[in-house]
Design a protein around this motif. Structure first.
Motif, mmCIF file in Angstrom:
data_model
loop_
_atom_site.group_PDB
_atom_site.id
_atom_site.type_symbol
_atom_site.label_atom_id
_atom_site.label_comp_id
_atom_site.label_asym_id
_atom_site.label_seq_id
_atom_site.Cartn_x
_atom_site.Cartn_y
_atom_site.Cartn_z
ATOM 1 N N GLN A 9 0.800 -1.409 -0.237
ATOM 2 C CA GLN A 9 0.389 0.230 0.392
ATOM 3 C C GLN A 9 0.441 1.593 -0.084
ATOM 4 O O GLN A 9 -0.011 2.546 -0.187
ATOM 5 C CB GLN A 9 -1.230 -0.382 1.061
ATOM 6 C CG GLN A 9 -0.529 0.161 2.664
ATOM 7 C CD GLN A 9 -1.516 0.095 4.063
ATOM 8 O OE1 GLN A 9 -2.788 0.261 3.731
ATOM 9 N NE2 GLN A 9 -0.937 0.584 4.579
ATOM 10 N N CYS A 10 2.067 1.280 0.339
ATOM 11 C CA CYS A 10 2.901 2.260 0.368
ATOM 12 C C CYS A 10 3.837 2.370 -0.967
ATOM 13 O O CYS A 10 4.536 1.656 -1.383
ATOM 14 C CB CYS A 10 3.674 2.622 2.041
ATOM 15 S SG CYS A 10 4.974 1.842 2.063
ATOM 16 N N LEU A 75 -3.962 2.643 8.319
ATOM 17 C CA LEU A 75 -2.822 3.472 6.918
ATOM 18 C C LEU A 75 -2.031 3.363 7.254
ATOM 19 O O LEU A 75 -1.427 3.778 8.373
ATOM 20 C CB LEU A 75 -3.511 5.158 6.965
ATOM 21 C CG LEU A 75 -2.571 6.217 5.612
ATOM 22 C CD1 LEU A 75 -3.828 6.943 5.888
ATOM 23 C CD2 LEU A 75 -2.047 6.858 6.504
ATOM 24 N N TYR A 153 -7.351 1.464 -0.494
ATOM 25 C CA TYR A 153 -6.475 3.090 0.061
ATOM 26 C C TYR A 153 -6.481 4.390 0.581
ATOM 27 O O TYR A 153 -6.191 5.179 1.056
ATOM 28 C CB TYR A 153 -5.070 2.537 -0.723
ATOM 29 C CG TYR A 153 -4.234 1.151 -0.772
ATOM 30 C CD1 TYR A 153 -4.681 0.496 -0.038
ATOM 31 C CD2 TYR A 153 -3.866 1.065 -1.847
ATOM 32 C CE1 TYR A 153 -3.991 -1.160 0.401
ATOM 33 C CE2 TYR A 153 -3.604 -0.630 -2.092
ATOM 34 C CZ TYR A 153 -3.458 -1.599 -0.555
ATOM 35 O OH TYR A 153 -3.057 -2.483 -0.726
ATOM 36 N N LYS A 156 -8.817 5.038 2.615
ATOM 37 C CA LYS A 156 -7.831 5.009 4.069
ATOM 38 C C LYS A 156 -7.714 6.294 3.603
ATOM 39 O O LYS A 156 -7.573 7.045 5.285
ATOM 40 C CB LYS A 156 -6.845 3.746 3.699
ATOM 41 C CG LYS A 156 -7.373 2.711 4.487
ATOM 42 C CD LYS A 156 -5.463 1.801 4.530
ATOM 43 C CE LYS A 156 -5.731 -0.055 4.217
ATOM 44 N NZ LYS A 156 -4.947 -0.267 5.255
ATOM 45 N N GLY A 157 -6.876 7.084 3.594
ATOM 46 C CA GLY A 157 -6.475 8.765 2.637
ATOM 47 C C GLY A 157 -7.494 9.598 3.268
ATOM 48 O O GLY A 157 -7.651 10.348 4.450
ATOM 49 N N GLU A 492 2.257 7.417 0.990
ATOM 50 C CA GLU A 492 0.974 6.615 1.867
ATOM 51 C C GLU A 492 -0.209 7.058 0.750
ATOM 52 O O GLU A 492 -0.359 7.665 -0.070
ATOM 53 C CB GLU A 492 0.934 6.465 3.461
ATOM 54 C CG GLU A 492 1.779 8.308 3.598
ATOM 55 C CD GLU A 492 0.322 8.513 3.626
ATOM 56 O OE1 GLU A 492 -0.957 8.948 2.966
ATOM 57 O OE2 GLU A 492 -0.137 9.562 4.876
ATOM 58 N N GLN A 493 -1.356 6.664 1.971
ATOM 59 C CA GLN A 493 -2.403 5.931 1.197
ATOM 60 C C GLN A 493 -2.907 7.822 0.580
ATOM 61 O O GLN A 493 -3.967 7.935 -0.264
ATOM 62 C CB GLN A 493 -3.095 5.422 1.661
ATOM 63 C CG GLN A 493 -2.878 4.187 2.256
ATOM 64 C CD GLN A 493 -1.246 3.351 2.779
ATOM 65 O OE1 GLN A 493 -1.940 3.984 3.839
ATOM 66 N NE2 GLN A 493 -0.894 3.882 2.904
ATOM 67 N N VAL A 496 -2.607 8.852 -2.615
ATOM 68 C CA VAL A 496 -3.362 7.660 -3.107
ATOM 69 C C VAL A 496 -4.495 9.191 -3.202
ATOM 70 O O VAL A 496 -5.514 8.979 -5.080
ATOM 71 C CB VAL A 496 -3.992 6.889 -2.615
ATOM 72 C CG1 VAL A 496 -4.568 5.629 -3.635
ATOM 73 C CG2 VAL A 496 -2.082 5.550 -3.213
#
Length: 551
Positions: A9-10, A75, A153, A156-157, A492-493, A496
């Motif tokens: 995810q990262c 996250l 993702y 999550k952000g 990270e998310q 995204v």
């Protein structure tokens, strides 16, 4: 117990493919499994909440808050504490049972009604399930998986931004309803690539609304950021370093340290807090300490003060400062002191304040050095007339939005070199922790403005987009016709979902780096290239030549 993991995810995922033994972020396989189980539960909660909305009923605030917080906790660089995740898992079971009683589960998709075991050992012993781990369904089409994970993702952000807004009174039903619908859709087995592409674009638009809600919460509580010279060197005396994004935590700490002789430094993404009128009026908010999040282990090493982590960007703490590190909100590491959150009362920072006083702080002042921050959308747009005239007069040739999430992977010097090599008649708008690659360089001024204008945190992408839209309106052109280019770093998310927001608004020709997401398949990447002109960064020289048409 041996527990397998797969996480990509990262941006720094192992080998640019996926972490399978331990996360590059230090996430253990056990924590990865706990997070996967929680996400599966939240997908089911999302499905049942959406069914509730379809019946014309409202999602209760507690369930909405929990859904946002649970997603946020997974996250990258947020929570590494398995016991905390177990508490989330238990609460998810309870909420889901209540939802099923309300709406029934006769037509629910597979695993929507999944109930997790309620001990860490039992959770870790769960077998592979198609909806659990990223790669557990071997028969899933790779492009479907790619877009499904992109959607997760992005959620999550957005959950991080929603959480920061919620704790400051910025609750929005449109954001909540979108969140639960997107979560529920990830359980569908009959979903198509086209549907998932559309859902990702819808998420981008929903996040734009979410960032607006957060912007209103921040500016409503603390005023609009103002151009402010801030100290970036050390001052003698006891101190606390505040990292992360949560401005409410910063305000409450400032109020509780008033008159106690404890200096407060921002760190990382908290840096823009120094420009808000209601925060900077506290005389002990004296400046910013250090750089971006990935330097914290060496910067915090034997630090003679305390550190408060308010959101993501926590790295595995070294023993040399673990005893003076505090987490709060969703952030967690086992054996690190945690300051609990009471929705109706300010957090109690007494223990940390007393420890900071005992540690004594820095022994002497450093020679002063300052940088200017606080060029939020109001500050920039209040000078729109002068900016437009400077463009028309040829004094400003081009604008670059250079920012995003920083990280430790080699290649991020690209952003430093890009800023250094950008011509003297160009201006750089910057936001998020990517700014630390160049924000302390003396790059001079352009047409009476600092060459580098710090727009704020990553969520202030909302403000940057508003600036672009306002300039497009003033020049009577499409936003993609502006002399403006986007040079984005991601980690990270939250990056995204900001990217999805930019794409959903039709912004094109975005340069993304330092590497492309491992979860994006070649087919999906080609779609993004064909539709939006998304491209990877190359070298500063080549990209500047391509953008500006240098010979």
């Amino acid at each position: 117990m041996d527990t397998a993991m797969f996480c990509f995810q990262c941006e720094q995922t192992a080998g640019s493919k996926g972490c399978t033994k331990v996360g590059v972020c230090s996430k253990s396989p056990e924590t990865a499994k706990m997070q996967d189980v929680l996400i599966l539960q939240l997908k089911g909660i999302g499905y049942y909440c959406n069914e509730l909305v379809n019946k014309g009923e409202e999602i209760c605030r507690e369930t909405a808050d929990f859904t946002m917080e649970g997603c946020f906790a997974t996250l990258t660089n947020v929570n590494f504490d398995n016991d905390r995740f177990l508490q989330y898992i238990k609460k998810a079971n309870k909420i889901k049972k209540e939802l099923i009683e309300k709406v029934g589960n006769e037509s629910a998709p597979k695993d929507a009604d999944f109930m997790a075991p309620e001990t860490v050992e039992q959770v870790l012993a769960l077998p592979d399930m198609p909806n659990l781990g990223v790669m557990d369904d071997e028969n899933l089409d790779m492009d479907i998986r790619s877009l499904r994970e992109m959607l997760i993702y992005g959620l999550k952000g957005m959950s991080a931004y929603a959480h920061h807004a919620f704790v400051q009174g910025g609750y929005d039903k449109e954001v909540v309803n979108g969140m639960v619908r997107f979560l529920g859709e990830t359980l569908r087995k009959d979903i198509t690539v086209e549907e998932l592409l559309n859902l990702n674009m819808e998420l981008g638009k929903c996040n734009f609304k979410c960032m607006e809600v957060l912007d209103n919460a921040n500016t409503g509580n603390y005023g609009h950021p103002e151009p402010t010279e801030m100290l970036i060197t050390k001052k003698k005396g006891p101190f606390i370093v505040v990292s992360g994004h949560d401005l409410r935590d910063l305000r409450e700490l400032l109020e509780q340290t008033e008159g106690k002789g404890v200096n407060i430094y921002t760190h990382g993404e908290m840096l823009p807090g120094c420009a808000y009128p209601e925060l900077k009026k506290h005389k002990y908010l004296i400046g910013n300490f250090g750089g971006a999040w990935q330097d914290q282990q060496k910067e915090f090493d034997n630090l003679p003060g305390c550190i408060l982590m308010t959101s993501n960007c926590l790295m595995k703490p070294r023993d040399s400062y673990k005893d003076r590190l505090y987490t709060t909100s969703v952030v967690g590491w086992d054996d690190v002191k945690h300051i609990e959150y009471n929705k109706d009362q300010p957090k109690d920072f007494t223990e940390m304040i007393n420890q900071a006083l005992e540690l004594g702080g820095f022994k002497e002042d450093e020679p002063e050095k300052r940088i200017t921050v606080g060029f939020g959308r109001n500050a920039v747009l209040s000078n729109a007339g002068a900016i437009i005239e400077a463009v028309k007069a040829g004094k400003i040739r081009h604008f670059f939005l250079v920012g995003g999430c920083d990280g430790a992977r080699p290649g991020r010097n690209y952003y430093t070199e890009f800023a250094e090599q950008s011509p003297d008649d160009t201006i750089i708008l910057t936001l998020a922790c990517g700014k630390f690659r160049f924000n302390k360089l003396d790059l001079g001024t352009v047409a009476g403005f600092p060459k580098v204008l710090d727009v704020g945190q990553c969520n202030d992408a909302y403000g940057a987009i508003q600036i672009a839209l306002a300039l497009a309106n003033a020049f009577e052109c499409d936003v993609n016709e502006l002399p403006l280019s986007y040079i984005i770093s991601w980690y990270e998310q939250k990056a995204v979902v900001v990217l999805l927001t930019m794409l959903s608004l039709g912004l094109k020709n975005i340069y993304l780096g330092p590497t492309l997401p491992a979860f994006v398949t070649p087919n999906i990447l080609q779609v993004l290239v064909d539709k939006f002109g998304l491209r990877p960064v190359s070298t500063p020289e080549k990209d500047l030549e391509e953008i500006l048409g240098k010979k």
